[in-house]
Design a protein around this motif. Sequence first.
Motif, PDB file in Angstrom:
ATOM      1  N   UNK A 105      48.123  39.636  41.220  1.00 37.48           N
ATOM      2  CA  UNK A 105      46.759  39.347  40.775  1.00 37.48           C
ATOM      3  C   UNK A 105      45.821  40.398  41.365  1.00 37.48           C
ATOM      4  N   UNK A 106      44.602  40.398  40.817  1.00 38.93           N
ATOM      5  CA  UNK A 106      43.679  41.449  41.225  1.00 38.93           C
ATOM      6  C   UNK A 106      42.379  40.845  41.732  1.00 38.93           C
ATOM      7  N   UNK A 107      41.684  41.589  42.538  1.00 43.03           N
ATOM      8  CA  UNK A 107      40.334  41.259  42.985  1.00 43.03           C
ATOM      9  C   UNK A 107      40.228  39.817  43.437  1.00 43.03           C
ATOM     10  N   UNK A 108      41.106  39.402  44.309  1.00 41.35           N
ATOM     11  CA  UNK A 108      41.090  37.988  44.602  1.00 41.35           C
ATOM     12  C   UNK A 108      40.938  37.747  46.093  1.00 41.35           C
ATOM     13  N   UNK A 109      40.159  36.699  46.386  1.00 41.52           N
ATOM     14  CA  UNK A 109      40.159  36.184  47.746  1.00 41.52           C
ATOM     15  C   UNK A 109      40.859  34.838  47.673  1.00 41.52           C
TER      16      UNK A 109
ATOM     17  N   UNK B  97      37.524  34.583  42.311  1.00 42.55           N
ATOM     18  CA  UNK B  97      37.702  35.746  41.435  1.00 42.55           C
ATOM     19  C   UNK B  97      39.143  36.066  41.107  1.00 42.55           C
ATOM     20  N   UNK B  98      39.957  35.014  40.830  1.00 38.96           N
ATOM     21  CA  UNK B  98      41.368  35.246  40.525  1.00 38.96           C
ATOM     22  C   UNK B  98      41.561  35.580  39.038  1.00 38.96           C
ATOM     23  N   UNK B  99      42.105  36.761  38.772  1.00 38.60           N
ATOM     24  CA  UNK B  99      42.490  37.132  37.404  1.00 38.60           C
ATOM     25  C   UNK B  99      43.939  37.584  37.416  1.00 38.60           C
ATOM     26  N   UNK B 100      44.681  37.181  36.400  1.00 33.37           N
ATOM     27  CA  UNK B 100      46.088  37.589  36.294  1.00 33.37           C
ATOM     28  C   UNK B 100      46.310  38.180  34.908  1.00 33.37           C
ATOM     29  N   UNK B 101      46.956  39.329  34.881  1.00 37.38           N
ATOM     30  CA  UNK B 101      47.215  40.023  33.628  1.00 37.38           C
ATOM     31  C   UNK B 101      48.710  40.197  33.463  1.00 37.38           C
ATOM     32  N   UNK B 102      49.245  39.759  32.299  1.00 30.81           N
ATOM     33  CA  UNK B 102      50.648  40.047  31.968  1.00 30.81           C
ATOM     34  C   UNK B 102      50.627  41.119  30.892  1.00 30.81           C
TER      35      UNK B 102
END
Lengths: 299, 298
Positions: free
Chosen positions: A74-78, A27-32
């Motif tokens: 990053x958010x919501x990540x394991x 669940x890796x998401x990255x936002x710039x």
Amino acid sequence: MATPIDIHTPIKSDDPANSSSAISVRGLSVRYGDRLALDNVNVDIGWGTIVGVIGPNGAGKSTFLKAILGVVPHRDVSLLIGGKPQSVGRKQIAYVPQREEVHWDFPVTVEDVALMGSYGRLGLLGRPSTKDRELARWALDQVGMLDRHHTQIAELSGGQQQRVFLARALVQQGRILILDEPLNGVDASTEETILHLLDDFRKSGGTVLMATHDLDIAARVSDDLCCINRTIIAFGPTAQVFTPQVLARTYGGKIMHTHGQHDIIIGENGSVGVNPQHVHEHPQLIPNGGVETKDKAET
Amino acid sequence: MFDQFSQCMQQGGIGYCLTSPLSYPFMRNGMIEAALVGLICGVIGCYVVLRGLAFLGDAFSHGILPGVVIAYLLGQSVFLGGLVAAIIIGAIIALLSQNRRISEDTSIGIIFAGAFALGIVLLSSQRNYTSSLTTILTGDVLGVGPNDIILTIIVGAIVIGGVALLYKEFLLTSFDRAMAAAMGFNLGLLDLALIVLIALAVVVSLQALGNILVLAMLVTPAATARLLTDRLSRMMVIAGMLGALEGVVGLYTFFYVKVAAGGSIVLLSTIVFMLVLALSPKHGGLAWLRQRRARTSA
């Protein structure tokens, strides 16, 4: 986009926190700012393997590597490295960053740069020990740069600089080696040296994660391919993943047939790759009309 | 112009010329202070030069003027006034830079010019405005007392100690930020530490060099040292020694030629830079000519 294509499932196992994995991402998401650079990436990478990370420019290859390194928010990540949380497991990672981000004119010698590989484990007031210096010299010897150890880094060619960066990564003594476009602008003999060392690294049980825009190299040296375009388009053994369908999806559906026996794949942003397999068997993927490209097929 | 120097040469030779100014306490103190300030600015100046922070250093040295003026008017420590002002303008610049429509160098430009103007306005209410302004802007190294020297030693120990303790951290974050971040170094905190050390060096140098000339000692000896070596540690040693030496020689120049002390120190460092630029074996003008000739003949 194009007609639905069978996508290889990115996750090889449903076992959460698979400790036998070198790298396990959920669940890796990255936002710039407003831009979503990576969207819900899930992947498990095993030990003793070379993984090529491919995808068009701006598709998130570097961002994916940097997220594993823990340097982009990053958010919501394991994110598990060697079965441990990233903050602990990161010590197992060695890294060769992109050459463009480096201040080459800085007054450091080849030996200084190699020695920097030891900095991560030294602590706040630590100084490199004699052992670290020996390790740095050993690593420089491995990449054939020991005789230049007193040279200022800017005086080397691009390929030589990249060898020194690989030496620095060896000094880090990680079991996971992450490289961001390591073969950009390097000469043929450096390319051979680097690929040979990556092979050694794998044979000793380590895992290599290499982002590259060169599909030819990626297909030649990778055990597994990780195709990224904002998310994982496909991940699996190279023989299964390196297909026109997957590449077309990864690169935005544009595959150009050019002169000669080679097929050229054009990404949305103009990244170019060579696909030596079967493109001619899938004429529906090839738009009409050729496109002028630098013929990388000759290399 | 050199009357006094030739007179003393006749009296007792070069040794006498070098020692006789030291019989004046203001010359002794001035030389110690100038050497200390040259050393401190030379060492931290290596990062100012290598990280391209000259504009930030300039902003600090000009922007702290209101703090210096207020301290001057109240008869308080110039160091404290400058330090408080440096903290305030540093914080304002950092806050302004958070706005994505204002780049960092723009916010530095706005704040430093504005703060400098505030200092001038504050001072202009004074009767002896012009002479006070000159003293503040160009310093008064000959008015330094023993307490100032002790303060300079303490602050210098903090600056040089900080550079030594964080040597590998500053080296890596300056050379390869991506690698430093990947190794887990806190880039924001290290950048802040470096800026604090630079601000301390600027503020402690005010008494000797004044708001305008301090920038020269922050940049010129370090830039000269860069021409002479390709290793950071050596560059720092050379820059520190050059800065100290130029401080001392600048004061002799003041003594024998009767020109402003601060200006002499800075002018001397500029001349040394130009000479090294022309003559240095690897990066200088002569080397450039030699390489060019080799290339054209090849």
